[in-house]
Design a protein around this motif. Structure first.
Motif, mmCIF file in Angstrom:
data_model
loop_
_atom_site.group_PDB
_atom_site.id
_atom_site.type_symbol
_atom_site.label_atom_id
_atom_site.label_comp_id
_atom_site.label_asym_id
_atom_site.label_seq_id
_atom_site.Cartn_x
_atom_site.Cartn_y
_atom_site.Cartn_z
ATOM 1 N N PRO A 160 0.810 -1.221 0.000
ATOM 2 C CA PRO A 160 0.000 0.000 0.000
ATOM 3 C C PRO A 160 0.843 1.270 0.000
ATOM 4 O O PRO A 160 0.437 2.288 -0.543
ATOM 5 C CB PRO A 160 -0.832 -0.122 1.273
ATOM 6 C CG PRO A 160 -0.065 -1.044 2.150
ATOM 7 C CD PRO A 160 0.625 -2.001 1.232
ATOM 8 N N ALA A 161 2.046 1.205 0.588
ATOM 9 C CA ALA A 161 2.892 2.407 0.670
ATOM 10 C C ALA A 161 3.309 2.883 -0.712
ATOM 11 O O ALA A 161 3.461 4.083 -0.950
ATOM 12 C CB ALA A 161 4.124 2.125 1.526
ATOM 13 N N GLU A 193 -13.496 11.034 9.689
ATOM 14 C CA GLU A 193 -13.607 12.425 9.230
ATOM 15 C C GLU A 193 -12.232 13.080 9.129
ATOM 16 O O GLU A 193 -11.953 13.821 8.181
ATOM 17 C CB GLU A 193 -14.503 13.232 10.188
ATOM 18 C CG GLU A 193 -15.969 12.839 10.176
ATOM 19 C CD GLU A 193 -16.268 11.632 11.046
ATOM 20 O OE1 GLU A 193 -15.327 11.110 11.692
ATOM 21 O OE2 GLU A 193 -17.431 11.176 11.054
ATOM 22 N N ARG A 194 -11.359 12.788 10.117
ATOM 23 C CA ARG A 194 -10.011 13.361 10.082
ATOM 24 C C ARG A 194 -9.137 12.648 9.056
ATOM 25 O O ARG A 194 -8.359 13.278 8.337
ATOM 26 C CB ARG A 194 -9.375 13.259 11.480
ATOM 27 C CG ARG A 194 -7.947 13.790 11.558
ATOM 28 C CD ARG A 194 -7.521 14.019 13.002
ATOM 29 N NE ARG A 194 -7.480 12.801 13.782
ATOM 30 C CZ ARG A 194 -6.375 12.055 13.934
ATOM 31 N NH1 ARG A 194 -5.258 12.423 13.348
ATOM 32 N NH2 ARG A 194 -6.398 10.964 14.666
ATOM 33 N N ARG A 195 -9.271 11.333 8.975
ATOM 34 C CA ARG A 195 -8.403 10.554 8.090
ATOM 35 C C ARG A 195 -8.633 10.870 6.613
ATOM 36 O O ARG A 195 -7.714 10.775 5.804
ATOM 37 C CB ARG A 195 -8.607 9.059 8.326
ATOM 38 C CG ARG A 195 -8.251 8.583 9.732
ATOM 39 C CD ARG A 195 -6.801 8.821 10.066
ATOM 40 N NE ARG A 195 -6.422 8.234 11.345
ATOM 41 C CZ ARG A 195 -5.264 8.417 11.941
ATOM 42 N NH1 ARG A 195 -4.358 9.223 11.391
ATOM 43 N NH2 ARG A 195 -4.982 7.856 13.096
ATOM 44 N N GLN A 212 0.826 10.025 6.695
ATOM 45 C CA GLN A 212 0.350 10.256 8.058
ATOM 46 C C GLN A 212 -0.325 9.022 8.665
ATOM 47 O O GLN A 212 -0.763 9.061 9.808
ATOM 48 C CB GLN A 212 -0.632 11.437 8.084
ATOM 49 C CG GLN A 212 0.009 12.769 7.693
ATOM 50 C CD GLN A 212 -1.009 13.887 7.572
ATOM 51 O OE1 GLN A 212 -1.672 14.035 6.552
ATOM 52 N NE2 GLN A 212 -1.120 14.669 8.629
ATOM 53 N N LEU A 213 -0.397 7.943 7.897
ATOM 54 C CA LEU A 213 -1.081 6.728 8.341
ATOM 55 C C LEU A 213 -0.072 5.627 8.632
ATOM 56 O O LEU A 213 0.993 5.565 8.027
ATOM 57 C CB LEU A 213 -2.065 6.241 7.265
ATOM 58 C CG LEU A 213 -3.068 7.257 6.717
ATOM 59 C CD1 LEU A 213 -3.933 6.611 5.646
ATOM 60 C CD2 LEU A 213 -3.946 7.803 7.835
ATOM 61 N N VAL A 233 -7.008 1.562 3.678
ATOM 62 C CA VAL A 233 -7.403 2.556 2.662
ATOM 63 C C VAL A 233 -7.403 1.921 1.276
ATOM 64 O O VAL A 233 -8.307 2.148 0.469
ATOM 65 C CB VAL A 233 -6.467 3.780 2.709
ATOM 66 C CG1 VAL A 233 -6.693 4.693 1.506
ATOM 67 C CG2 VAL A 233 -6.689 4.568 4.002
ATOM 68 N N MET A 234 -6.366 1.081 0.996
ATOM 69 C CA MET A 234 -6.313 0.385 -0.289
ATOM 70 C C MET A 234 -7.543 -0.490 -0.489
ATOM 71 O O MET A 234 -8.115 -0.558 -1.576
ATOM 72 C CB MET A 234 -5.060 -0.497 -0.352
ATOM 73 C CG MET A 234 -3.785 0.181 -0.796
ATOM 74 S SD MET A 234 -3.857 0.807 -2.486
ATOM 75 C CE MET A 234 -4.451 -0.631 -3.343
#
Length: 655
Positions: A96-97, A142-144, A151-152, A160-161
């Motif tokens: 994912p990175a 909401e923040r993410r 930042q994750l 997220v992927m």
């Protein structure tokens, strides 16, 4: 739904095309999961990339066909393929990175799929994005949404992927190691989500994984790949009860579990053959315990041993090699000692800054009062969900991150607040093996220079050249490996190099941060055997940060369970694994996928999501998700309760 026939693909190397996948065929029905298993370098990911038509520039599809709902994808123009990717078929990538765009926010990247394939924009799109992030278990969505990938954490990037892949509601999902970087509770949540979507949408799935527990839970059919070829295809029941190919049996024999504690795990000798040096006969012959002369002369044909169960193997025997695990005992009785590492009230709070003047408006309580101890020659496993602060603890112990408060004593020497000269001396005693060996090894230095760097910097006596050669032999690498660069090695070999570098200064403590998380089971067995042997020979202690409970069962003497920056339960491995007392530990263990058909017990489903460490709940941090929470749990954080002389738990219900 998906029909792959005689797919052959390779990579251009000068005037030649080296075949990485050589004539594989399989089908996936609507609503079915087909799992592809095999070691790194067998061609699993290349197969997935070919199905999506996403091969790198050097990649070439040489022959075969790939049909989805009757449409041959290999003949479609690229413009037409853009309509299929994301909408009809989607892929969860292994890294994912490197798959997420570093200059776009999370919301922008999910919104791209929703806008193109679902026609959603504005408030409707944002609401759908928040729903997707909640589904994959991301707290404070909401923040993410407005944050960038850097930042994750690694586990969050993977989630997220998955959200991006699911956003287009595809008919076929290709999942390349989708849960490798995730802890067991989030992994269970993701697998439940994928299973539910399959039922609701009739979605087919190609699952690429090296986790046999995930296969046992998710797959209806399994294909085992070796050196670019399928060697065995079977139903889930046949695969786990009667694996027939020697390679499949060897994969099972390499699994770490509590019954093999104290013995060396069975390993597969040698490596997957290079693309330029594929043997003429059976490609597994040089590593096979059942090899015969015909194996080296002629490639085996497919034969069916039961309905739906076929393999490519000349050997007709049915005796399993599962029981041939090595009986070399590498464990030893550890003399009970105390005082190598003592941590008391360790805190790491990161400031949250806002505005032009970057004023501090709050803190992220990454580590909030951790206390633990490690004796010489023992292994303490630190387990917990992604984002709970495990890696931060490991780095803070070595002062790679400066603690906000607390005490860290290594060999009687206080490290918190120590000056550069004192820390330099302390680093002779403690070293770290990082999670990603490729990112932690300098790509511009040769392996010999990387290992010798610490010897020179810390003034360790002796001949550096001779020491490097001895270390390479000790971790199972040839001495000429010192002349090569990190990119010339496989993932498992790079992890061995990282271990050799850490051992170069003769430390008493190694902090191992997920050292086997990205490795397939055969390489993982080699690394675990190596760590066991080094501990027996050198008496080195390990702080082993992991989310793999099979590794914990096999390797750990003691276990500390972490939740939201604090230790909630710790004790000897047999106590914590056999008689867990904290509801969180019980939920973690119930979520562990077991590589057996009868292995799954009653799973404890945790409601809600892990709270943000920037806003931990009042009282017990676990109470919003705890099925047994009381009013007292919401008011006051529980003090540690001793349930035995070596087993403590922070829970009001412990008594």
């Amino acid at each position: 739904m998906l029909h792959v026939k005689d797919l052959r693909l390779g990579f251009a190397a000068g005037q030649r095309t080296l075949l990485a996948v050589d004539g594989i065929s399989f089908t996936i029905e609507r609503g079915e999961t087909f799992a592809l298993l095999g070691e790194s370098g067998c061609g699993k990911s290349a197969t997935a990339q070919a199905l999506m038509r996403l091969l790198p520039p050097a990649g070439r599809i040489v022959g075969g066909s790939v049909s989805l709902d009757g449409e041959d994808l290999l003949v479609l123009p690229e413009a037409a393929m853009r309509g299929w990717r994301g909408r009809r078929m989607a892929m969860i990538f292994q890294e994912p990175a490197t798959s997420l765009n570093p200059v776009l926010t999370v919301g922008r990247q999910i919104g791209e799929v929703l806008e193109r394939h679902r026609g959603l924009r504005g408030a409707a799109a944002r609401e759908r994005m928040l729903d997707l992030l909640r589904q994959v278990g991301i707290a404070d969505p909401e923040r993410r949404l407005d944050e960038y990938p850097f930042q994750l954490s690694g586990g969050m990037k993977q989630r997220v992927m998955i959200a991006i892949a699911l956003a287009g509601e595809p008919e076929l999902l290709i999942a390349d190691e989708p849960t490798t970087a995730l802890d067991v509770t989030v992994q269970a949540q993701i697998l439940d989500l994928l299973a539910r979507l399959q039922v609701d949408r009739g979605m087919g799935m190609l699952l690429i994984t090296h986790d046999l527990g995930v296969v046992a839970r998710m797959a209806q059919r399994i294909g085992v790949m070796y050196a670019g070829e399928l060697v065995e295809v079977a139903s889930r029941e046949d695969f786990f009860t009667t694996p027939r190919h020697p390679y499949t049996q060897a994969l099972f024999a390499a699994l770490p579990e509590v019954s093999r504690r104290g013995t060396a795990l069975a390993t597969i000798p040698g490596q997957v053959p290079a693309l330029a040096a594929m043997p003429a006969g059976c490609r597994f012959a040089e590593r096979c315990p059942q090899v015969m002369p015909v194996c080296r002369e002629r490639s085996p044909e497919w034969r069916e041993v039961a309905p739906g169960h076929a393999l490519r193997c000349h050997w007709q025997g049915a005796a399993s090699v599962l029981e041939k695990a090595a009986d070399l005992t590498v464990d030893r009785q550890i003399e009970e000692k105390t005082g190598l590492l003592t941590v008391d009230g360790l805190k790491v709070h990161f400031p949250i800054r806002q505005g032009i003047l970057q004023r501090t408006v709050g803190h992220v309580f990454a580590v909030d009062g951790v206390s633990l101890a490690i004796a010489p020659g023992r292994t303490l496993a630190l387990v917990g969900e992604s984002g709970c602060g495990k890696t931060t603890v490991g780095k803070a112990l070595l002062q790679l991150i400066r603690p906000s408060a607390g005490s860290v004593r290594l060999g009687g020497r206080e490290l918190v607040g120590a000056g550069a000269r004192e820390l330099r001396a302390a680093r002779r005693q403690a070293q770290m093996v990082f999670q990603d060996p490729f990112a932690s090894l300098n790509p511009r230095l040769r392996v010999g220079e990387i290992i010798a760097e610490g010897i020179t910097a810390l003034g360790v006596g002796g001949d550096a050249t001779a020491t490097v050669a001895a270390l390479l032999r000790q971790v199972g690498l040839p001495t000429d490996a010192g002349e090569r660069f990190p990119h010339e090695f496989s993932g498992g070999q790079r992890q061995r190099i990282a271990i050799a570098r850490a051992l170069a200064v003769q430390p008493q403590l190694l902090v191992c941060d997920e050292p086997t998380s990205a490795l397939d089971v055969s390489v993982q067995a080699q690394i675990l055997n190596l760590l066991k042997t080094l501990q027996a020979e050198l008496g080195v202690a390990y702080l082993f940060i992991t989310h793999n409970f099979a590794v914990v069962e096999y390797l750990a003497h003691d276990i500390a369970v972490m939740y939201l920056g604090r230790i909630v339960e710790q004790g000897r491995a047999e106590e914590v694994l056999g008689r867990p007392r904290h509801p969180y530990t019980q939920a973690l263990l119930s979520a562990v996928p077991v590589p057996r058909l009868d292995g799954a017990g009653q799973r404890i489903h945790l409601p809600g999501e892990t709270p943000s460490p920037a806003k931990p709940p009042a009282g017990c941090h676990f109470h919003p998700r705890c099925p047994q929470a009381t009013a007292l749990c919401r008011e006051r954080y529980p003090a540690p309760t001793a349930v035995s002389p070596t087993h403590t738990v922070n829970c009001h219900l412990a008594a």
